[in-house]
Scaffold this active site. Structure first.
Site, short mmCIF file in Angstrom:
data_model
loop_
_atom_site.label_atom_id
_atom_site.label_comp_id
_atom_site.label_asym_id
_atom_site.label_seq_id
_atom_site.Cartn_x
_atom_site.Cartn_y
_atom_site.Cartn_z
N HIS A 143 -13.83 -2.56 11.28
CA HIS A 143 -13.47 -3.76 10.54
C HIS A 143 -11.96 -3.90 10.41
O HIS A 143 -11.41 -5.00 10.54
CB HIS A 143 -14.12 -3.73 9.15
CG HIS A 143 -13.85 -2.46 8.37
ND1 HIS A 143 -14.11 -1.21 8.88
CD2 HIS A 143 -13.33 -2.25 7.14
CE1 HIS A 143 -13.77 -0.28 7.99
NE2 HIS A 143 -13.30 -0.89 6.92
N SER A 182 0.85 -1.19 0.00
CA SER A 182 0.00 0.00 0.00
C SER A 182 0.88 1.23 0.00
O SER A 182 2.02 1.19 0.45
CB SER A 182 -0.90 0.01 1.25
OG SER A 182 -1.56 1.25 1.39
N ASP A 204 -7.66 -5.41 1.73
CA ASP A 204 -8.68 -4.91 0.82
C ASP A 204 -9.93 -4.73 1.64
O ASP A 204 -10.27 -5.60 2.46
CB ASP A 204 -8.91 -5.88 -0.34
CG ASP A 204 -9.61 -5.22 -1.51
OD1 ASP A 204 -9.38 -4.01 -1.74
OD2 ASP A 204 -10.39 -5.89 -2.22
#
Length: 211
Positions: free
Chosen positions: A186, A11, A72
């Site tokens: 999350h 990333s 992701d």
């Protein structure tokens, strides 16, 4: 495996890099963003978060020869068959508009017009590979449930956060204090799950604990 060697974060997000540097510091792990090693972004052609994360991790590892981690994430609405899903960041482009938070949110609300079931969940899949052809990638995937509301609330966060209502907290993700979001989101859940998996797989022991 030597934990003193650098691991690659698939990333270019500097915030993520800092976060993982802090999380893994007790184990003596050093992180470097793939862009600093000249690694271009990988294609994300799949319909699942896990497959895309695995593709990105293998891509970064193959081009650097180092262990790599990728994630992701996105928003899924069951009433829309899981959309926006893996296309969360560019959902508006499906409707002929430019991608961007405002357009993505507007398209989502339009698609939910007349639908009573507003349940939704953010999902984050994280994948770590020891090398590009690792046959047993370490995977963690977690969900954060809430509801989609029409009117945005809150100034914090990004993406769909202002429209993501959390009934138990009686606020949106964009209204939730950063400290709480970093515990319950999350991404926070997936990170902690991945840490536990890696502790088992690699026998990691925290230096801070005196091991």
């Amino acid at each position: 495996m030597s934990l003193n060697s650098e691991w690659v974060l698939a990333s270019g997000n500097k915030g993520k890099l800092r976060e993982f540097q802090d999380l893994f510091a007790p184990w003596g792990v050093n992180w470097v963003a793939q862009g600093e090693l000249g690694v271009p972004d990988a294609e994300e052609p799949f319909h699942t978060f896990v497959e895309n994360a695995l593709t990105k991790a293998r891509h970064a590892s193959r081009l650097t020869g180092r262990p790599a981690l990728a994630d992701d994430s996105g928003l899924c609405v069951p009433a829309l068959q899981g959309a926006p899903g893996v296309l969360s960041a560019r959902y508006a482009t499906l409707f002929g508009q430019e991608k961007g938070d405002a357009n993505n949110n507007a398209c989502l609300i339009q698609q939910l017009k007349g639908i009573e079931d507003r349940r939704a969940y953010f999902v984050c899949a994280m994948v770590w590979v020891a090398h590009a052809d690792d046959p047993t990638p370490t995977i963690a995937q977690k969900m954060w449930w809430g509801e989609v509301i029409d009117t945005p609330q809150g100034e914090h966060g990004f993406g769909y956060d202002p429209h993501f209502w959390l009934p138990q907290s009686q606020c949106t993700a964009a209204q939730m204090p950063k400290e709480l979001k970093n515990q319950y989101s999350h991404r926070a859940q997936a990170t902690q799950a991945l840490l536990l998996e890696l502790e088992q797989r690699l026998g990691l022991k925290s230096r801070a604990a005196g091991h």
